[in-house]
Design an enzyme around this catalytic site. Structure first.
Site, PDB file in Angstrom:
ATOM      1  N   SER A  16      14.269   7.477 -33.681  1.00 17.88           N
ATOM      2  CA  SER A  16      13.470   7.499 -34.913  1.00 17.88           C
ATOM      3  C   SER A  16      14.074   6.546 -35.942  1.00 17.88           C
ATOM      4  CB  SER A  16      13.415   8.920 -35.499  1.00 17.88           C
ATOM      5  OG  SER A  16      14.716   9.373 -35.832  1.00 17.88           O
ATOM      6  N   ASP A  37      20.437   9.268 -28.157  1.00 18.76           N
ATOM      7  CA  ASP A  37      20.013  10.165 -29.232  1.00 18.76           C
ATOM      8  C   ASP A  37      20.087  11.597 -28.736  1.00 18.76           C
ATOM      9  OD1 ASP A  37      18.451  11.321 -31.528  1.00 18.76           O
ATOM     10  OD2 ASP A  37      17.999   9.212 -31.899  1.00 18.76           O
ATOM     11  N   VAL A  59      27.394  11.440 -30.216  1.00 21.20           N
ATOM     12  CA  VAL A  59      28.432  10.423 -30.434  1.00 21.20           C
ATOM     13  C   VAL A  59      29.771  11.034 -30.824  1.00 21.20           C
ATOM     14  CG1 VAL A  59      26.776   8.620 -31.031  1.00 21.20           C
ATOM     15  CG2 VAL A  59      27.780  10.031 -32.859  1.00 21.20           C
ATOM     16  N   CYS A  85      22.913   3.113 -34.972  1.00 20.73           N
ATOM     17  CA  CYS A  85      22.099   3.681 -36.050  1.00 20.73           C
ATOM     18  C   CYS A  85      22.247   5.192 -36.176  1.00 20.73           C
ATOM     19  CB  CYS A  85      20.621   3.348 -35.840  1.00 20.73           C
ATOM     20  SG  CYS A  85      20.213   1.609 -36.064  1.00 20.73           S
ATOM     21  N   TYR A 167      29.696  11.171 -47.246  1.00 16.21           N
ATOM     22  CA  TYR A 167      28.808  10.108 -46.761  1.00 16.21           C
ATOM     23  C   TYR A 167      29.348   8.738 -47.148  1.00 16.21           C
ATOM     24  CZ  TYR A 167      24.433   7.626 -45.823  1.00 16.21           C
ATOM     25  OH  TYR A 167      23.482   6.755 -45.334  1.00 16.21           O
ATOM     26  N   LYS A 171      30.604   5.754 -44.581  1.00 17.11           N
ATOM     27  CA  LYS A 171      29.960   4.439 -44.558  1.00 17.11           C
ATOM     28  C   LYS A 171      30.896   3.349 -45.078  1.00 17.11           C
ATOM     29  CE  LYS A 171      26.023   5.809 -42.891  1.00 17.11           C
ATOM     30  NZ  LYS A 171      25.590   5.406 -41.519  1.00 17.11           N
ATOM     31  N   PHE A 200      15.483   3.647 -47.689  1.00 14.30           N
ATOM     32  CA  PHE A 200      14.494   3.269 -46.684  1.00 14.30           C
ATOM     33  C   PHE A 200      13.544   4.405 -46.358  1.00 14.30           C
ATOM     34  CE2 PHE A 200      16.685  -0.581 -46.262  1.00 14.30           C
ATOM     35  CZ  PHE A 200      15.988  -1.415 -45.404  1.00 14.30           C
ATOM     36  N   THR A 202      12.485   6.373 -44.005  1.00 13.47           N
ATOM     37  CA  THR A 202      12.840   6.968 -42.722  1.00 13.47           C
ATOM     38  C   THR A 202      12.253   8.376 -42.639  1.00 13.47           C
ATOM     39  OG1 THR A 202      14.889   7.852 -43.638  1.00 13.47           O
ATOM     40  CG2 THR A 202      14.977   5.640 -42.649  1.00 13.47           C
TER      41      THR A 202
END
Length: 261
Positions: A16, A37, A59, A85, A167, A171, A200, A202
């Site tokens: 996605s 995924d 992951v 991603c 977060y 990042k 974005f 999403t």
């Protein structure tokens, strides 16, 4: 590196959002894409539509990542492209006071670690394993190009907002490791770049109320809208196909600089 018919590629978080758009862009150029995924239903649907393969992958787990790479390579051969991603986020203050009761609490460390393990350690785990595989390949050009890796950070890695300590740390770590990894792999012809998306459109953002999305869009200098996943995919393709693109962290954000809240 030109993406052509049957070029093997792996996209984590490819079921996605940004990952799906990138998987579709790669497939449109003829690449054979493996989607890593945890969203099995969505992942299988996208894989079927683009002629790829779905590989269930967590992951944060070594065995799961190893199994996913093994399945992808069995189906398509050793990948020359990796796009990371997969990611999560949360919003919790480092420490806070309840304005009604006066009770003080702090960011639960397990919640902090969860974000770090997926966004930062998970990204590095996939990079290291993919790069080791790419090193077994013959170069594609006289430059010695063997493969290309694109990672996903965030503008929050540079100007994180209130509640984004975990977060932003995760990042920011992706941003910080981009150049060292590119240097680690420079003798092997493997390029590494990172995209820092802004706000974005999403699936996560689609769940927000319209007024929230409108306010966020208005905060973007230009164009005054949310980013489209296809725009991320175009930049990812540019990084993959432009041989001189290496060791870079690039914001894709309409010029936004995030306010504290």
């Amino acid at each position: 590196m030109e993406v052509s018919s049957n070029t093997p590629a792996v996209v984590t978080g490819g079921a996605s959002g940004l990952g799906e758009a990138t998987a579709r862009a790669l497939a449109a150029k003829g690449a054979k894409v493996a989607i890593f995924d945890l969203q099995e239903e969505k992942g299988k649907k996208v894989a079927e539509e683009i002629g790829g393969v779905f590989c269930e992958c967590n992951v944060t787990e070594e065995a799961s990542v190893d199994a996913a790479f093994a399945r992808a390579r069995e189906a398509h051969g050793q990948e020359r492209i990796l796009v990371n991603c997969a990611g999560v986020g949360n919003a919790i203050k480092t420490a806070k006071r309840d304005r009604q009761t006066g009770e003080i609490s702090h960011f639960p460390l397990d919640a902090f670690n969860w974000v770090i393990q997926i966004n930062l350690v998970g990204t590095f785990r996939c990079i290291a394993k993919s790069a080791a595989g790419m090193m077994t390949l013959d170069p594609l050009s006289e430059d010695g190009d063997r493969g290309a890796i694109v990672n996903t950070a965030s503008v929050a890695g540079e100007d994180g907002q209130i509640g984004q300590a975990a977060y932003s740390a995760s990042k920011g770590g992706v941003i910080g490791m981009t150049l060292p990894i590119a240097r680690d792999l420079m003798g092997e012809g493997i390029r590494v770049n990172t995209i820092l998306p802004g706000i974005f459109n999403t699936p996560l953002m689609n769940a927000a109320p319209p007024q929230v999305k409108e306010a966020l869009a208005a905060s973007v200098p230009f164009p005054k809208r949310l980013g489209n996943p296809e725009e991320y995919a175009r930049l990812a393709m540019c990084m993959i196909e432009t041989g001189y693109f290496n060791g870079e962290d690039v914001r894709l954000d309409g010029g936004i600089r995030m306010a504290p809240r």
